[in-house]
Design an enzyme around this catalytic site. Structure first.
Site, PDB file in Angstrom:
ATOM      1  N   HIS A 159      -7.343   8.078  -6.201  1.00 24.13           N
ATOM      2  CA  HIS A 159      -6.992   7.772  -4.807  1.00 24.13           C
ATOM      3  C   HIS A 159      -7.240   9.032  -3.969  1.00 24.13           C
ATOM      4  O   HIS A 159      -6.304   9.734  -3.590  1.00 24.13           O
ATOM      5  CB  HIS A 159      -5.507   7.367  -4.786  1.00 24.13           C
ATOM      6  CG  HIS A 159      -5.044   6.751  -3.520  1.00 24.13           C
ATOM      7  ND1 HIS A 159      -3.729   6.788  -3.095  1.00 24.13           N
ATOM      8  CD2 HIS A 159      -5.710   6.051  -2.567  1.00 24.13           C
ATOM      9  CE1 HIS A 159      -3.614   6.143  -1.952  1.00 24.13           C
ATOM     10  NE2 HIS A 159      -4.788   5.691  -1.606  1.00 24.13           N
ATOM     11  N   CYS A 189      -0.802   9.052   4.599  1.00 33.33           N
ATOM     12  CA  CYS A 189      -0.424  10.464   4.755  1.00 33.33           C
ATOM     13  C   CYS A 189      -1.546  11.258   5.411  1.00 33.33           C
ATOM     14  O   CYS A 189      -1.535  12.484   5.395  1.00 33.33           O
ATOM     15  CB  CYS A 189      -0.115  11.098   3.408  1.00 33.33           C
ATOM     16  SG  CYS A 189       1.501  10.685   2.778  1.00 33.33           S
ATOM     17  N   ASP A 203     -10.781   7.297   0.968  1.00 34.57           N
ATOM     18  CA  ASP A 203      -9.662   6.707   0.224  1.00 34.57           C
ATOM     19  C   ASP A 203      -9.809   6.776  -1.296  1.00 34.57           C
ATOM     20  O   ASP A 203      -8.825   6.957  -1.985  1.00 34.57           O
ATOM     21  CB  ASP A 203      -9.481   5.240   0.655  1.00 34.57           C
ATOM     22  CG  ASP A 203      -8.152   4.658   0.215  1.00 34.57           C
ATOM     23  OD1 ASP A 203      -7.129   5.356   0.341  1.00 34.57           O
ATOM     24  OD2 ASP A 203      -8.126   3.505  -0.260  1.00 34.57           O
ATOM     25  N   ARG A 210      -4.307  -2.125  10.853  1.00 34.72           N
ATOM     26  CA  ARG A 210      -5.476  -1.430  10.305  1.00 34.72           C
ATOM     27  C   ARG A 210      -6.744  -1.667  11.110  1.00 34.72           C
ATOM     28  O   ARG A 210      -6.907  -2.704  11.737  1.00 34.72           O
ATOM     29  CB  ARG A 210      -5.742  -1.952   8.887  1.00 34.72           C
ATOM     30  CG  ARG A 210      -4.603  -1.777   7.915  1.00 34.72           C
ATOM     31  CD  ARG A 210      -4.529  -0.381   7.388  1.00 34.72           C
ATOM     32  NE  ARG A 210      -3.452  -0.185   6.427  1.00 34.72           N
ATOM     33  CZ  ARG A 210      -3.551   0.585   5.351  1.00 34.72           C
ATOM     34  NH1 ARG A 210      -4.667   1.218   5.075  1.00 34.72           N
ATOM     35  NH2 ARG A 210      -2.524   0.749   4.545  1.00 34.72           N
ATOM     36  N   SER A 226      -0.549   6.848   0.279  1.00 38.13           N
ATOM     37  CA  SER A 226      -1.002   6.003   1.383  1.00 38.13           C
ATOM     38  C   SER A 226      -0.378   6.439   2.714  1.00 38.13           C
ATOM     39  O   SER A 226       0.799   6.784   2.763  1.00 38.13           O
ATOM     40  CB  SER A 226      -0.594   4.559   1.113  1.00 38.13           C
ATOM     41  OG  SER A 226      -1.073   4.163  -0.142  1.00 38.13           O
ATOM     42  N   LYS A 272      -8.114  -1.479  -4.011  1.00 44.66           N
ATOM     43  CA  LYS A 272      -7.118  -0.929  -4.941  1.00 44.66           C
ATOM     44  C   LYS A 272      -7.220  -1.588  -6.323  1.00 44.66           C
ATOM     45  O   LYS A 272      -7.077  -0.921  -7.342  1.00 44.66           O
ATOM     46  CB  LYS A 272      -5.717  -1.132  -4.368  1.00 44.66           C
ATOM     47  CG  LYS A 272      -5.539  -0.588  -2.969  1.00 44.66           C
ATOM     48  CD  LYS A 272      -5.825   0.889  -2.892  1.00 44.66           C
ATOM     49  CE  LYS A 272      -5.499   1.451  -1.516  1.00 44.66           C
ATOM     50  NZ  LYS A 272      -5.779   2.889  -1.448  1.00 44.66           N
ATOM     51  N   ARG A 285       0.651  -4.174   1.401  1.00 42.61           N
ATOM     52  CA  ARG A 285       0.569  -4.370  -0.034  1.00 42.61           C
ATOM     53  C   ARG A 285       1.965  -4.689  -0.572  1.00 42.61           C
ATOM     54  O   ARG A 285       2.960  -4.196  -0.052  1.00 42.61           O
ATOM     55  CB  ARG A 285       0.069  -3.101  -0.721  1.00 42.61           C
ATOM     56  CG  ARG A 285      -1.414  -2.858  -0.551  1.00 42.61           C
ATOM     57  CD  ARG A 285      -1.882  -1.681  -1.384  1.00 42.61           C
ATOM     58  NE  ARG A 285      -1.427  -0.409  -0.857  1.00 42.61           N
ATOM     59  CZ  ARG A 285      -0.385   0.274  -1.282  1.00 42.61           C
ATOM     60  NH1 ARG A 285       0.348  -0.178  -2.280  1.00 42.61           N
ATOM     61  NH2 ARG A 285      -0.067   1.429  -0.748  1.00 42.61           N
ATOM     62  N   TYR A 338      -3.899 -10.159   2.960  1.00 45.58           N
ATOM     63  CA  TYR A 338      -3.920  -8.846   3.595  1.00 45.58           C
ATOM     64  C   TYR A 338      -4.439  -7.700   2.722  1.00 45.58           C
ATOM     65  O   TYR A 338      -4.024  -7.554   1.568  1.00 45.58           O
ATOM     66  CB  TYR A 338      -2.498  -8.495   4.074  1.00 45.58           C
ATOM     67  CG  TYR A 338      -2.517  -7.442   5.151  1.00 45.58           C
ATOM     68  CD1 TYR A 338      -2.949  -7.765   6.431  1.00 45.58           C
ATOM     69  CD2 TYR A 338      -2.153  -6.133   4.900  1.00 45.58           C
ATOM     70  CE1 TYR A 338      -3.004  -6.804   7.428  1.00 45.58           C
ATOM     71  CE2 TYR A 338      -2.194  -5.172   5.890  1.00 45.58           C
ATOM     72  CZ  TYR A 338      -2.623  -5.512   7.151  1.00 45.58           C
ATOM     73  OH  TYR A 338      -2.680  -4.567   8.139  1.00 45.58           O
TER      74      TYR A 338
HETATM   75  C1  OXD Z   1      -3.408   2.341   0.935  1.00 46.18           C
HETATM   76  C2  OXD Z   1      -4.670   1.997   1.597  1.00 46.18           C
HETATM   77  O1  OXD Z   1      -2.409   1.631   1.110  1.00 46.18           O
HETATM   78  O2  OXD Z   1      -5.603   2.785   1.476  1.00 46.18           O
HETATM   79  O3  OXD Z   1      -3.380   3.339   0.206  1.00 46.18           O
HETATM   80  O4  OXD Z   1      -4.759   0.941   2.220  1.00 46.18           O
HETATM   81 MN    MN Z   2      -5.232   4.334   0.057  1.00 50.21          MN
END
Ligand code: OXD
Ligand code: MN
Length: 654
Positions: free
Chosen positions: A295, A319, A342, A437, A317, A275, A117, A266
């Protein structure tokens, strides 16, 4: 092709001078329906029937096709056959490679310039700047929300979108966030010139023709996405992955419920349901309609006695949200089932409780570190029908990334890294990109909750905030109440990860784990949270956890993963009102000595793990005050200001 001005009206009051934003008026559309058809006449409909779609959708497609000038329009139906057809094409073109050791798993390598991102190029466009950002102190840049004026936005669009899909297909993706037609669900339509996006959206959201029926005359969230590389392409396309990294922009018009994304294919940049819609736009809708878009993962935890509790948890993100959502308990008799990993949309229901749905239909999880040891349920989920992006590949047709060393050690396999180069164990560069991912259907998760698609959601008993905090922050604490919990969430910090473009490890503020996803003025967002604690609402209790505390030698003090159930056990016993298991500290209630089930765990330095060091928290309090005061200025809610002062007093009294 030139635009006939009589067909177009300026769009509302924003960006009026922008040709990209000009819109066919509703009246004009009904009158000129046939004219529009003719105007699109030279842009063939490659699949589907434009005229059976709701009028608003037809207008949307017609306008944007006229602007982006694709070679054809393809209305997706979300079927398996459609996905197969697109996959075959992409394999032939070299963008996808089948991972032959599995059923229907594919590998995709992006242009190495398009891997995460891009927060610095992600914007909210509002007429009033302070709808997006807070009134920060003089000279302080707001870190929540990134504002662009409608005028500037119009110019940015006009320099990118006209003709941007030349020579490419414009896919029309009808999708539902949440089960189609559900009480908490919302509908979106994404236009995209990337077939990788079509395949991924089909996993991550519900793409189907049923969406049109559920939509009827209602409004929908509009997404316009282009890789930003019209044909003929003038620069080299790396890895068959078209993109335009220098020209990336991801912009949201919350009032219009509209998202414009250019230049990146991406993840969160291009899968607009995630998001952009489910957090940035949805948090605006949620504020207007009195609910929350956050989130957060959602998990159901069943104790040995058979009683189940639902928990929503917010972590920045990368974590470990996916790991927690699919935790395999090390304590006997416990069961965890995953509702989402998420994003949570949460609304108070008639029973007074906060009910949550997972608006997504798939997991777009960070691959490195995911293994049978750390998250066997995620591994179980992506054994088929999944897309892996920027991971490495073995000569046996398997995926590979950091954390899977045991699976290749001693075996005679060759590994090709995410850049397509030969790689071997011990090489200095990682085999997989740190933000590589897996994208897998949620319903394939072996522990997906039977109610994960319940249109009414699941009742949330507790909310947990957490981050990567190497020093000072105890394993777990319960906040003193809703306001203190909201203050704790507002002060959330974490070490940076590879999910965004940041480099190096630094502890950064990430309020409510929403910093990159904040859809409107953060002060107003906190006001909204605070306003929810009113009858008949039964607000959940709020906790904070930190699995990542280290000792003086840099070793983790807590094993994490499946053993985190021990922390959840304590949380649930607190929810049940069990006495004698909590100890008040300045920042919240931590487990009293002996109250955390540590059976069979070996040595754990409980005192160090739970300690609240005075020096650390005194300097933290100063830093948090400065952060909140300079970031929120006059937007800082009184209740948060009061929480700050009370917490400082408690810390000074330590
Ligand atoms: C993030 C995701 O970056 O979930 O938070 O992809
Ligand atoms: Mn996320």
């Amino acid at each position: 092709m030139t635009t006939n001005p009589s067909l177009l009206t300026p769009y509302k009051n924003t960006g009026a001078q922008s040709s990209s934003l000009r819109q066919i008026s509703e009246d004009a559309f009904y009158v000129v329906n046939e004219v529009v058809t003719k105007r699109l006449g030279h842009i063939p409909i490659l699949k589907g029937d434009l005229h059976v779609l709701p009028y608003k959708v037809q207008r949307f497609i017609a306008e944007k096709a006229e602007l982006c000038r694709p070679r054809g329009i393809y209305i997706c139906d979300g079927t398996h056959a459609e996905a197969e057809e697109i996959k075959d094409k992409l394999v032939e073109r070299g963008m996808l490679t089948q991972l032959s050791a599995y059923e229907n798993n594919y590998l995709c390598r992006t242009d190495p310039k398009d891997v995460a991102r891009v927060e610095s190029k992600t914007w909210m466009v509002t007429t009033d700047k302070y709808q997006t950002v807070t009134h920060t102190a003089e000279g302080v840049e707001p870190i929540m929300g990134h504002w662009m004026s409608p005028l500037d936005f119009g110019e940015e669009l006009d320099s990118r979108f006209p003709g941007c899909m030349a020579g490419r297909t414009m896919y029309v993706i009808p999708f539902s966030m949440g089960p189609v037609g559900g009480r908490l669900s919302k509908i979106g339509v994404q236009l995209s010139d990337s077939n990788y996006v079509v395949l991924s959206m089909r996993i991550m959201t519900r793409v189907s023709l049923d969406v049109w029926e559920a939509l009827g005359d209602n409004d929908f969230v509009r997404g316009i996405h282009s890789v930003g590389l019209p044909r003929p392409v003038k620069s080299a396309v790396v890895n068959h992955w078209p993109c335009n990294p220098e020209r990336v922009i991801i912009a949201h018009r919350p009032a219009e419920r509209e998202i414009w994304s250019f230049g990146s294919g991406y993840g969160g940049n291009s899968l607009l349901g995630k998001k952009c819609f489910a957090l940035r736009i949805a948090s605006n809708i949620a504020r207007d309609e009195g609910w929350l878009a956050e989130h957060m993962l959602i998990m159901g935890v069943t104790r040995p006695c058979g009683r189940e509790h639902f928990i929503a948890a917010a972590f920045p993100s990368a974590c470990g949200k996916t790991n927690l959502a699919m935790l395999e308990p090390t304590l006997p008799g416990w069961k965890v089932r995953c509702v989402g990993d998420d994003i949570a949309w949460m609304k108070f229901a008639e029973d007074g409780k906060l009910h949550a749905i997972n608006p997504e239909a798939g997991f777009f999880g960070v691959a490195p570190g995911t293994s049978n040891k750390t998250n066997p349920m995620a591994v179980g989920t992506f054994q088929k029908n999944s897309i892996f992006t920027n991971v490495a590949e073995t000569s046996e047709g398997r995926y590979y990334w950091e954390g899977l060393e045991d699976e290749v050690e001693g075996k005679n396999v060759q590994i090709t890294d995410w850049l397509g180069k030969p790689w071997k164990l011990g090489d200095p560069t990682p085999a997989a990109h740190p933000n590589s991912r897996f994208c897998a259907p949620a319903q394939q998760c072996p522990i997906i909750h039977p109610d994960w698609e319940s249109p009414n959601g699941v009742p949330i008993d507790a909310i947990i905030f957490g981050g990567r905090r190497p020093t000072g922050v105890p394993l777990v604490f319960e906040t003193f109440g809703w306001e203190h919990g909201v203050f704790t969430g507002a002060s959330l910090k974490s070490e940076t990860t590879a999910a965004a473009e940041h480099t190096g490890k630094q502890v950064m503020h990430d309020p409510m784990a929403m910093r990159p996803f904040m859809g409107y003025n953060f002060g107003k967002y906190l006001d909204h949270w605070l306003s929810l604690d009113k009858p008949p609402h039964q607000v959940p209790k709020i906790y904070h956890v930190n699995w990542f505390r280290k000792d003086a030698n840099g070793k983790f003090l807590w094993p994490g993963y499946g053993d985190n159930i021990r922390v959840i056990d304590w949380v649930i016993r607190r929810l049940d009102g069990e006495e004698g298991i909590g100890k008040d500290t300045a920042i919240g209630v931590v487990p009293a000595p002996g109250s955390l089930n540590l059976e069979g765990l070996g040595e754990v330095n409980f005192d160090e793990l739970m300690s609240v060091p005075r020096d650390y928290w005194q300097s933290d309090a100063k830093e948090v005050r400065k952060f909140l005061e300079t970031q929120l200025g006059s937007d800082l809610p009184n209740a948060i200001q009061e929480q700050l002062t009370s917490q400082e007093k408690r810390i000074n009294a330590l």
